[in-house]
Design an enzyme around this catalytic site. Structure first.
Site, short mmCIF file in Angstrom:
data_model
loop_
_atom_site.label_atom_id
_atom_site.label_comp_id
_atom_site.label_asym_id
_atom_site.label_seq_id
_atom_site.Cartn_x
_atom_site.Cartn_y
_atom_site.Cartn_z
CG ASP A 311 -2.11 -0.87 1.15
OD1 ASP A 311 -2.18 -1.65 0.18
OD2 ASP A 311 -2.97 -0.79 2.05
CG HIS A 443 -24.26 -29.67 -15.57
ND1 HIS A 443 -24.87 -28.44 -15.67
CD2 HIS A 443 -25.25 -30.58 -15.37
CE1 HIS A 443 -26.18 -28.61 -15.55
NE2 HIS A 443 -26.44 -29.88 -15.37
#
Ligand code: NAI
Length: 464
Positions: A311, A443
């Site tokens: 940061d 799926h």
């Protein structure tokens, strides 16, 4: 003399320390807190996710389980127990870092660090001052909360994210200033637990760096959940009273002022680089106009042997960006070729549905004048999402008209923060939308919505 002394034990610093130790360097890591992990583990990402998950369960038990044929009695809230859960999660994570430091023989130092000369760091701790010498010094001191003029954070009624994570009572009303990541995540926590939450945002939209269409959809869904938004509004004054705070609001474009009263105010208008006490001025370290430590593409400051990551150097203020910089720098210091691909860094907002993104927004693609295609697929058409009653949101993939390479991907939906990983990997490998579309997806799974959006970018989705 250490090979590397790292100032700051947040995700940037502690990951850099571990990687440097793995590569055979001797490492010391200094932090003001006696609990490792920095803002992220102690008062940021981790505790907020603990409360987001707990409040999500509370909301589901209160409202959502009936639809699945599950009858529950009156649901109650034990906030102290919820906070205890959060504290335990924080403790387990921070102790985990301490364990890793021990395992890698990293010297842990507690205290405030000042760089007194190139390669020399003084630490002021409980037992007095100690000096350390190192071939390389890394600044990984992160960022700190900021407030607005007239709004002094007391962590009781005027809160930063730190105070908003530690409330012992649910406020009746909470005003949140800033519709960014912190405002929406913590606003959601307290809304779920019963507070009336109003989010005040200066701009005329929420989540400014995100894709506009995604932000609009997110606002719609969050409004439906009960968050109130006052966009295009600035806070020009605050008065603390007995029962809370009264804010003066003005339209950002000018106009008549109004007021709003709330039991508590959360100020979430961004963060500033944290360099207090490091002695950067005296050392002559170059900072950017906004106070970030200026580095080159090898994280070098203008002082030989002094580096910075995370940061404190600017860019996306994200733990995983800091971590990747930590790894890259450790590898550079060990004589290897560390590198961070800033074009493929995901960003996630942990509301529900979650909001996730990687790469360019549609606005950025347009601005760059790149010819592109959009593939979109709604969760309403995904079998797994239907079975979960989680059909809100969509997957949106932007690919280049010229070669179908993925330029950006944006998801509002269940588990978007996990689903985005596939698209980050695709971008890291320079994949086309067709590559993703031709990859077999299990799926039924939420991931099929990613595959269908990739198919849609090539105009041939199966299920819409
Ligand atoms: P932010 O930069 O995400 O959002 C701040 C918001 O406040 C913006 O929408 C801005 O337009 C607005 N604002 C600024 N001044 C204002 C004013 N005077 N009045 C009204 N609105 C104003 O900052 P935030 O939410 O404080 O987060 C700080 C940093 O922490 C961000 O960089 C964020 O990425 C990071 N973070 C990341 C999380 C995640 O990845 N899930 C979670 C929490 C924080």
């Amino acid at each position: 003399m250490f090979d590397v002394v790292i100032i700051g034990a947040g995700p940037g610093g502690y990951v850099c320390a571990i990687r440097a130790a793995q590569l055979g360097l001797t490492v010391a890591c200094i932090d003001r807190r006696d609990s490792l992990g920095g803002t992220c583990l102690n008062v940021g990402c981790i505790p907020s996710k603990a409360l987001l998950t707990a409040s999500h369960h509370y909301e589901a038990a209160s409202h959502d389980l009936g639809a699945f044929g599950i009858k529950v009695g009156k649901v109650g809230l034990d906030l102290a127990a919820m906070q205890a859960h959060k504290d335990k999660v924080v403790g387990d994570n921070t102790k985990g870092v301490a364990f890793l430091f021990k395992k890698h023989k990293i010297t842990t130092v507690t205290g405030g660090a000042t760089i007194i000369a190139p390669g020399r760091v003084r630490v002021t701790g409980a037992g007095g001052d100690t000096e350390f010498e190192a071939r390389h010094v890394v600044i990984a001191t992160g960022s700190d909360t900021v407030s607005l003029p007239g709004l002094e954070i007391d962590e009781k009624t005027i809160l930063s994210s730190t105070g908003a994570l530690a409330l012992g009572k649910v406020p009746k009303s909470l005003a949140v200033i800033g519709a960014g990541v912190i405002g929406l995540e913590l606003g959601t926590v307290w809304r779920r637990l019963g507070a009336e939450v109003t989010v005040i945002e200066y701009l005329d939209r929420i989540l400014p760096p995100m894709d506009g269409e995604v932000a609009k959809q997110a606002q719609r869904l969050l409004t439906r959940q009960g968050l109130k938004f006052k966009l295009g509004t600035k806070v020009t004054g605050a008065e603390k009273g007995k029962g809370g705070v009264t804010l003066t609001l003005e339209p950002a474009a000018g106009g008549e002022a109004a007021t709003i009263s709330a039991d508590a105010v959360l100020v979430a208008v961004g963060r500033r680089p944290f360099t207090d006490g490091l002695g950067l001025d005296a050392l002559g370290v170059t900072l950017t106009a906004r106070g970030f430590v200026q580095v080159d593409d090898g994280f070098r400051t203008n002082i030989p042997g002094l580096y910075a990551i995370g940061d404190v150097i600017g860019g996306a203020m994200l733990a995983h960006k800091a971590e990747d910089e930590g790894v890259a720098l450790a590898e550079i210091l060990a004589g290897e070729h560390g590198h961070v691909n800033y074009g493929a860094i995901p960003s996630v907002v942990y509301t529900w549905p979650e909001i996730a993104a990687v790469g360019m927004t549609e606005e950025q693609v347009k601005e760059k004048g790149i010819a592109y295609r959009v593939g979109k697929f709604p969760f309403t058409a995904n079998g797994r999402a239907r079975s979960m009653n989680e059909t809100e949101g969509f997957v949106k993939i932007l690919s280049a008209e010229a070669d179908d390479r993925i330029l950006g991907a944006h998801i509002v939906g269940p588990a978007a923060g996990d689903l985005i990983a596939e698209l980050v990997l695709a971008m890291e490998f320079g994949a086309s939308a067709e590559d993703v579309a031709r990859t077999c997806h299990a799926h039924p799974a939420l991931g099929e919505a990613v595959k269908e959006a990739a198919l849609a970018a090539n105009l041939r989705p199966i299920h819409i």
